[in-house]
Design a protein around this motif. Structure first.
Motif, PDB file in Angstrom:
ATOM      1  N   THR A  30       0.836  -1.204   0.000  1.00  0.00           N
ATOM      2  CA  THR A  30       0.000   0.000   0.000  1.00  0.00           C
ATOM      3  C   THR A  30       0.865   1.247   0.000  1.00  0.00           C
ATOM      4  O   THR A  30       0.617   2.186  -0.762  1.00  0.00           O
ATOM      5  CB  THR A  30      -0.956   0.002   1.206  1.00  0.00           C
ATOM      6  N   ALA A  33       2.392   1.718  -3.440  1.00  0.00           N
ATOM      7  CA  ALA A  33       1.403   2.194  -4.408  1.00  0.00           C
ATOM      8  C   ALA A  33       1.083   3.674  -4.191  1.00  0.00           C
ATOM      9  O   ALA A  33       0.969   4.440  -5.146  1.00  0.00           O
ATOM     10  CB  ALA A  33       0.132   1.349  -4.322  1.00  0.00           C
ATOM     11  N   LEU A  34       0.952   4.082  -2.932  1.00  0.00           N
ATOM     12  CA  LEU A  34       0.651   5.486  -2.644  1.00  0.00           C
ATOM     13  C   LEU A  34       1.836   6.388  -2.973  1.00  0.00           C
ATOM     14  O   LEU A  34       1.660   7.497  -3.491  1.00  0.00           O
ATOM     15  CB  LEU A  34       0.254   5.643  -1.176  1.00  0.00           C
ATOM     16  N   ASN A  39      -2.178   4.091  -6.945  1.00  0.00           N
ATOM     17  CA  ASN A  39      -3.488   3.812  -6.355  1.00  0.00           C
ATOM     18  C   ASN A  39      -4.518   4.767  -6.926  1.00  0.00           C
ATOM     19  O   ASN A  39      -4.238   5.933  -7.132  1.00  0.00           O
ATOM     20  CB  ASN A  39      -3.448   4.003  -4.835  1.00  0.00           C
ATOM     21  N   ILE A  42      -7.996   5.778  -1.682  1.00  0.00           N
ATOM     22  CA  ILE A  42      -7.393   5.546  -0.364  1.00  0.00           C
ATOM     23  C   ILE A  42      -8.528   5.429   0.649  1.00  0.00           C
ATOM     24  O   ILE A  42      -9.503   6.176   0.593  1.00  0.00           O
ATOM     25  CB  ILE A  42      -6.404   6.662   0.028  1.00  0.00           C
TER      26      ILE A  42
END
Length: 67
Positions: A30, A33-34, A39, A42
């Motif tokens: 995560t 990806a952020l 992404n 969220i």
């Protein structure tokens, strides 16, 4: 366009993705990806953990770039 600014915040604070994982307890995938803007969304608990762990506001993490 909405852009997530985690990469800029990490650079400004001298943090690696591993550091952010340890601070926030968010999964490595995560965070990666952020940090790379891979992404499309969220979750609020993730946003909350980032804000608390990095001591930032949602407005510092999310920026709007007009096209």
């Amino acid at each position: 366009m909405i852009r997530f600014s985690l990469d800029k915040i990490m650079e400004a604070k001298g943090l690696t993705q591993k550091d952010v994982v340890e601070i926030t307890k968010i999964s490595r995938n995560t965070i990666k990806a952020l940090a790379t803007n891979a992404n499309a969304r969220i979750d609020f608990p993730t946003l909350d953990a980032l804000c608390k762990g990095l001591k930032v506001t949602p407005g510092e993490l999310i920026e709007y770039i007009e096209k």
